[in-house]
Design an enzyme around this catalytic site. Structure first.
Site, short mmCIF file in Angstrom:
data_model
loop_
_atom_site.label_atom_id
_atom_site.label_comp_id
_atom_site.label_asym_id
_atom_site.label_seq_id
_atom_site.Cartn_x
_atom_site.Cartn_y
_atom_site.Cartn_z
CG ASN A 98 -1.91 -1.12 1.22
OD1 ASN A 98 -2.36 -1.52 0.15
ND2 ASN A 98 -2.26 -1.63 2.38
CD GLU A 106 -4.68 2.11 8.10
OE1 GLU A 106 -4.20 1.33 8.95
OE2 GLU A 106 -5.87 2.11 7.77
CG HIS A 111 4.20 -1.92 5.57
ND1 HIS A 111 4.23 -0.54 5.68
CD2 HIS A 111 2.89 -2.26 5.43
CE1 HIS A 111 3.00 -0.08 5.61
NE2 HIS A 111 2.16 -1.10 5.45
P1 AMP Z 1 -0.85 -0.14 5.76
O1 AMP Z 1 -2.29 0.26 5.79
O2 AMP Z 1 -0.44 -0.78 4.45
O3 AMP Z 1 0.06 1.01 6.16
O4 AMP Z 1 -0.69 -1.30 6.81
C1 AMP Z 1 -0.32 -1.13 8.14
C2 AMP Z 1 -0.53 -2.45 8.81
O5 AMP Z 1 0.14 -2.42 10.06
C3 AMP Z 1 -2.00 -2.79 9.11
O6 AMP Z 1 -2.33 -4.01 8.44
C4 AMP Z 1 -2.03 -2.94 10.64
O7 AMP Z 1 -2.88 -3.98 11.06
C5 AMP Z 1 -0.58 -3.24 10.94
N1 AMP Z 1 -0.14 -2.92 12.29
C6 AMP Z 1 -0.40 -1.78 12.99
N2 AMP Z 1 0.19 -1.82 14.20
C7 AMP Z 1 0.85 -3.02 14.27
C8 AMP Z 1 1.66 -3.66 15.25
N3 AMP Z 1 1.92 -3.08 16.45
N4 AMP Z 1 2.16 -4.89 15.00
C9 AMP Z 1 1.90 -5.49 13.80
N5 AMP Z 1 1.15 -4.94 12.82
C10 AMP Z 1 0.63 -3.72 13.05
#
Ligand code: AMP
Length: 126
Positions: A98, A106, A111
């Site tokens: 993303n 987000e 990642h």
């Molecule tokens: P994105 O929307 O592509 O930025 O994805 C961010 C991802 O990070 C989401 O799928 C969240 O569920 C994940 N996320 C947020 N906080 C944590 C955390 N502490 N440990 C593992 N994953 C997380």
């Protein structure tokens, strides 16, 4: 065994994934290399949902790929190894970066979402 960081690269103090890389925030790590870390998403969207990050902070995949294509390749290699160790190679999987506002990003630390373990349905919903 809890993940312990032995990091020597600069981190961004208010970045969630930098803090996970530093070991300040707990995560379920499934693979670590010198330059990358793979850990389970806290809010899984599939049977298997692993995030693969570079330890070094880059905002998104476009920034990473242009600044350090070799490191981008290492991130992909880690994703591929995790896909294998998670048993996803036979049935297939999805790898998603993303990126930016329209991409729904987000967390602004590059990642890859590695998703699999069940049929994932259409790529996007319209
Ligand atoms: P994105 O929307 O592509 O930025 O994805 C961010 C991802 O990070 C989401 O799928 C969240 O569920 C994940 N996320 C947020 N906080 C944590 C955390 N502490 N440990 C593992 N994953 C997380």
């Amino acid at each position: 065994m809890p993940y312990e960081s032995a990091l020597t690269i600069p981190l961004v103090s208010d970045c969630l994934f930098c803090r996970i890389v530093a070991g300040d925030i707990p995560a379920t790590v499934v693979r670590e290399t010198e330059t990358t870390l793979a850990f389970r998403d806290v809010n899984p969207k599939a049977e298997v949902h692993v995030l693969v990050v570079t330890k070094e902070h880059y905002v998104d995949v476009a920034t990473l790929a242009q600044a350090d294509p070799g490191l981008a390749g290492e991130l992909l290699e880690t994703a591929a190894v995790v896909a294998e160790t998670e048993g996803l190679l036979a049935d297939g999987f999805r790898l998603i970066f993303n990126t930016g506002e329209y991409g729904g990003q987000e967390v602004f630390h590059v990642h890859a979402h590695l998703l699999g373990g069940e049929p994932l349905g259409p790529m996007v919903c319209k």
